[in-house]
Scaffold this motif. Structure first.
Motif, PDB file in Angstrom:
ATOM      1  N   ALA A  19      -4.464  -3.734  -8.203  1.00  0.00           N
ATOM      2  CA  ALA A  19      -4.903  -2.741  -9.187  1.00  0.00           C
ATOM      3  C   ALA A  19      -3.847  -1.653  -9.377  1.00  0.00           C
ATOM      4  O   ALA A  19      -3.554  -1.252 -10.500  1.00  0.00           O
ATOM      5  N   LEU A  20      -3.261  -1.197  -8.273  1.00  0.00           N
ATOM      6  CA  LEU A  20      -2.240  -0.149  -8.361  1.00  0.00           C
ATOM      7  C   LEU A  20      -0.986  -0.632  -9.088  1.00  0.00           C
ATOM      8  O   LEU A  20      -0.390   0.105  -9.867  1.00  0.00           O
ATOM      9  N   LEU A  21      -0.570  -1.865  -8.820  1.00  0.00           N
ATOM     10  CA  LEU A  21       0.657  -2.399  -9.416  1.00  0.00           C
ATOM     11  C   LEU A  21       0.409  -3.141 -10.731  1.00  0.00           C
ATOM     12  O   LEU A  21       1.332  -3.681 -11.324  1.00  0.00           O
ATOM     13  N   ARG A  22      -0.857  -3.174 -11.146  1.00  0.00           N
ATOM     14  CA  ARG A  22      -1.255  -3.866 -12.386  1.00  0.00           C
ATOM     15  C   ARG A  22      -0.875  -5.351 -12.342  1.00  0.00           C
ATOM     16  O   ARG A  22      -0.193  -5.872 -13.215  1.00  0.00           O
ATOM     17  N   LEU A  23      -1.348  -6.007 -11.282  1.00  0.00           N
ATOM     18  CA  LEU A  23      -1.086  -7.432 -11.072  1.00  0.00           C
ATOM     19  C   LEU A  23      -2.398  -8.187 -10.905  1.00  0.00           C
ATOM     20  O   LEU A  23      -3.435  -7.588 -10.612  1.00  0.00           O
ATOM     21  N   ASP A  24      -2.315  -9.492 -11.011  1.00  0.00           N
ATOM     22  CA  ASP A  24      -3.444 -10.363 -10.701  1.00  0.00           C
ATOM     23  C   ASP A  24      -3.562 -10.392  -9.173  1.00  0.00           C
ATOM     24  O   ASP A  24      -2.577 -10.667  -8.482  1.00  0.00           O
ATOM     25  N   PRO A  25      -4.737 -10.103  -8.605  1.00  0.00           N
ATOM     26  CA  PRO A  25      -4.890 -10.101  -7.152  1.00  0.00           C
ATOM     27  C   PRO A  25      -4.462 -11.404  -6.478  1.00  0.00           C
ATOM     28  O   PRO A  25      -3.980 -11.396  -5.355  1.00  0.00           O
ATOM     29  N   THR A  26      -4.603 -12.525  -7.174  1.00  0.00           N
ATOM     30  CA  THR A  26      -4.216 -13.807  -6.566  1.00  0.00           C
ATOM     31  C   THR A  26      -2.704 -13.955  -6.436  1.00  0.00           C
ATOM     32  O   THR A  26      -2.235 -14.814  -5.695  1.00  0.00           O
ATOM     33  N   ARG A  53       1.719   7.290   4.639  1.00  0.00           N
ATOM     34  CA  ARG A  53       2.003   7.118   3.213  1.00  0.00           C
ATOM     35  C   ARG A  53       2.632   5.738   3.064  1.00  0.00           C
ATOM     36  O   ARG A  53       3.664   5.440   3.657  1.00  0.00           O
ATOM     37  N   LEU A  54       1.983   4.900   2.283  1.00  0.00           N
ATOM     38  CA  LEU A  54       2.427   3.533   2.059  1.00  0.00           C
ATOM     39  C   LEU A  54       2.947   3.429   0.634  1.00  0.00           C
ATOM     40  O   LEU A  54       2.238   3.758  -0.315  1.00  0.00           O
ATOM     41  N   SER A  55       4.195   3.006   0.484  1.00  0.00           N
ATOM     42  CA  SER A  55       4.802   2.846  -0.833  1.00  0.00           C
ATOM     43  C   SER A  55       5.076   1.374  -1.066  1.00  0.00           C
ATOM     44  O   SER A  55       5.573   0.675  -0.176  1.00  0.00           O
ATOM     45  N   PHE A  56       4.760   0.913  -2.263  1.00  0.00           N
ATOM     46  CA  PHE A  56       4.972  -0.484  -2.652  1.00  0.00           C
ATOM     47  C   PHE A  56       5.782  -0.512  -3.929  1.00  0.00           C
ATOM     48  O   PHE A  56       5.525   0.264  -4.858  1.00  0.00           O
ATOM     49  N   PHE A  57       6.764  -1.403  -3.967  1.00  0.00           N
ATOM     50  CA  PHE A  57       7.670  -1.499  -5.098  1.00  0.00           C
ATOM     51  C   PHE A  57       7.588  -2.899  -5.701  1.00  0.00           C
ATOM     52  O   PHE A  57       7.646  -3.893  -4.979  1.00  0.00           O
ATOM     53  N   TYR A  58       7.447  -2.935  -7.013  1.00  0.00           N
ATOM     54  CA  TYR A  58       7.436  -4.210  -7.726  1.00  0.00           C
ATOM     55  C   TYR A  58       8.091  -3.990  -9.089  1.00  0.00           C
ATOM     56  O   TYR A  58       7.576  -3.211  -9.909  1.00  0.00           O
ATOM     57  N   GLY A  59       9.215  -4.630  -9.309  1.00  0.00           N
ATOM     58  CA  GLY A  59       9.924  -4.474 -10.578  1.00  0.00           C
ATOM     59  C   GLY A  59      10.240  -3.020 -10.836  1.00  0.00           C
ATOM     60  O   GLY A  59      10.916  -2.365 -10.050  1.00  0.00           O
ATOM     61  N   ARG A  64       1.787   4.218  -4.541  1.00  0.00           N
ATOM     62  CA  ARG A  64       1.678   4.895  -3.251  1.00  0.00           C
ATOM     63  C   ARG A  64       0.230   5.100  -2.877  1.00  0.00           C
ATOM     64  O   ARG A  64      -0.607   5.417  -3.713  1.00  0.00           O
ATOM     65  N   LEU A  65      -0.022   4.923  -1.584  1.00  0.00           N
ATOM     66  CA  LEU A  65      -1.325   5.221  -0.997  1.00  0.00           C
ATOM     67  C   LEU A  65      -1.105   6.167   0.169  1.00  0.00           C
ATOM     68  O   LEU A  65      -0.249   5.914   1.020  1.00  0.00           O
ATOM     69  N   SER A  66      -1.851   7.239   0.213  1.00  0.00           N
ATOM     70  CA  SER A  66      -1.896   8.096   1.393  1.00  0.00           C
ATOM     71  C   SER A  66      -3.236   7.817   2.044  1.00  0.00           C
ATOM     72  O   SER A  66      -4.275   7.854   1.377  1.00  0.00           O
ATOM     73  N   ILE A  67      -3.200   7.510   3.337  1.00  0.00           N
ATOM     74  CA  ILE A  67      -4.428   7.156   4.048  1.00  0.00           C
ATOM     75  C   ILE A  67      -4.553   7.980   5.318  1.00  0.00           C
ATOM     76  O   ILE A  67      -3.551   8.422   5.890  1.00  0.00           O
ATOM     77  N   ASP A  68      -5.792   8.169   5.751  1.00  0.00           N
ATOM     78  CA  ASP A  68      -6.012   8.866   7.017  1.00  0.00           C
ATOM     79  C   ASP A  68      -6.039   7.853   8.157  1.00  0.00           C
ATOM     80  O   ASP A  68      -5.900   6.645   7.935  1.00  0.00           O
ATOM     81  N   ALA A  69      -6.219   8.327   9.364  1.00  0.00           N
ATOM     82  CA  ALA A  69      -6.171   7.469  10.554  1.00  0.00           C
ATOM     83  C   ALA A  69      -7.257   6.394  10.561  1.00  0.00           C
ATOM     84  O   ALA A  69      -7.103   5.359  11.209  1.00  0.00           O
ATOM     85  N   ALA A  70      -8.339   6.615   9.821  1.00  0.00           N
ATOM     86  CA  ALA A  70      -9.425   5.628   9.755  1.00  0.00           C
ATOM     87  C   ALA A  70      -9.205   4.618   8.632  1.00  0.00           C
ATOM     88  O   ALA A  70      -9.996   3.695   8.475  1.00  0.00           O
ATOM     89  N   GLY A  71      -8.135   4.793   7.849  1.00  0.00           N
ATOM     90  CA  GLY A  71      -7.855   3.868   6.757  1.00  0.00           C
ATOM     91  C   GLY A  71      -8.474   4.268   5.430  1.00  0.00           C
ATOM     92  O   GLY A  71      -8.424   3.506   4.466  1.00  0.00           O
ATOM     93  N   ASN A  72      -9.035   5.473   5.363  1.00  0.00           N
ATOM     94  CA  ASN A  72      -9.602   5.965   4.104  1.00  0.00           C
ATOM     95  C   ASN A  72      -8.482   6.415   3.174  1.00  0.00           C
ATOM     96  O   ASN A  72      -7.561   7.116   3.599  1.00  0.00           O
ATOM     97  N   VAL A  73      -8.570   6.023   1.922  1.00  0.00           N
ATOM     98  CA  VAL A  73      -7.560   6.422   0.944  1.00  0.00           C
ATOM     99  C   VAL A  73      -7.782   7.882   0.565  1.00  0.00           C
ATOM    100  O   VAL A  73      -8.869   8.261   0.119  1.00  0.00           O
ATOM    101  N   ILE A  74      -6.748   8.694   0.779  1.00  0.00           N
ATOM    102  CA  ILE A  74      -6.802  10.123   0.459  1.00  0.00           C
ATOM    103  C   ILE A  74      -6.264  10.363  -0.951  1.00  0.00           C
ATOM    104  O   ILE A  74      -6.823  11.116  -1.728  1.00  0.00           O
ATOM    105  N   ARG A  75      -5.133   9.726  -1.251  1.00  0.00           N
ATOM    106  CA  ARG A  75      -4.491   9.839  -2.565  1.00  0.00           C
ATOM    107  C   ARG A  75      -3.916   8.499  -2.944  1.00  0.00           C
ATOM    108  O   ARG A  75      -3.535   7.712  -2.089  1.00  0.00           O
ATOM    109  N   ARG A  76      -3.808   8.265  -4.231  1.00  0.00           N
ATOM    110  CA  ARG A  76      -3.142   7.070  -4.740  1.00  0.00           C
ATOM    111  C   ARG A  76      -2.398   7.457  -6.006  1.00  0.00           C
ATOM    112  O   ARG A  76      -2.833   8.334  -6.749  1.00  0.00           O
TER     113      ARG A  76
END
Length: 95
Positions: A19-26, A53-59, A64-76
């Protein structure tokens, strides 16, 4: 589960990343395997201790996702440069 943190891994639901990278999940797993999607993980310090902070690059896109220690998304966020190439400085930490 959208994000799961263990001692030596962080697992992200392919649907969230797609969803973040605008791709087909498959397509996400094969794009990761062929390194067409690359990533960077930063661990928070100071006031952000326990966060990641997790950054993903495609083309020409960076998600980016910022998450807390429990894995909850804080920012995207997602930047899409359209026809322009993704600037090199966006592949660096803190950028």
């Amino acid at each position: 589960m959208q994000v799961e943190i263990s001692t030596d891994n962080i697992l992200i639901d392919a649907r969230l990343l797609a969803a973040l990278l605008r791709l087909d999940p498959t397509a996400v797993h094969s794009l990761l395997r062929t390194q067409e999607i690359t990533s960077l993980c930063e661990r928070g310090i100071g006031e952000h201790e326990g966060e990641y902070r997790l950054s993903f690059f495609y083309g020409n896109r960076r998600a980016r996702l910022s998450i807390d220690a429990a894995g909850n998304v804080i920012r995207r966020s997602m930047i899409d440069f359209g026809q322009a190439a993704l600037p090199r400085q966006l592949h660096r930490t803190g950028g």
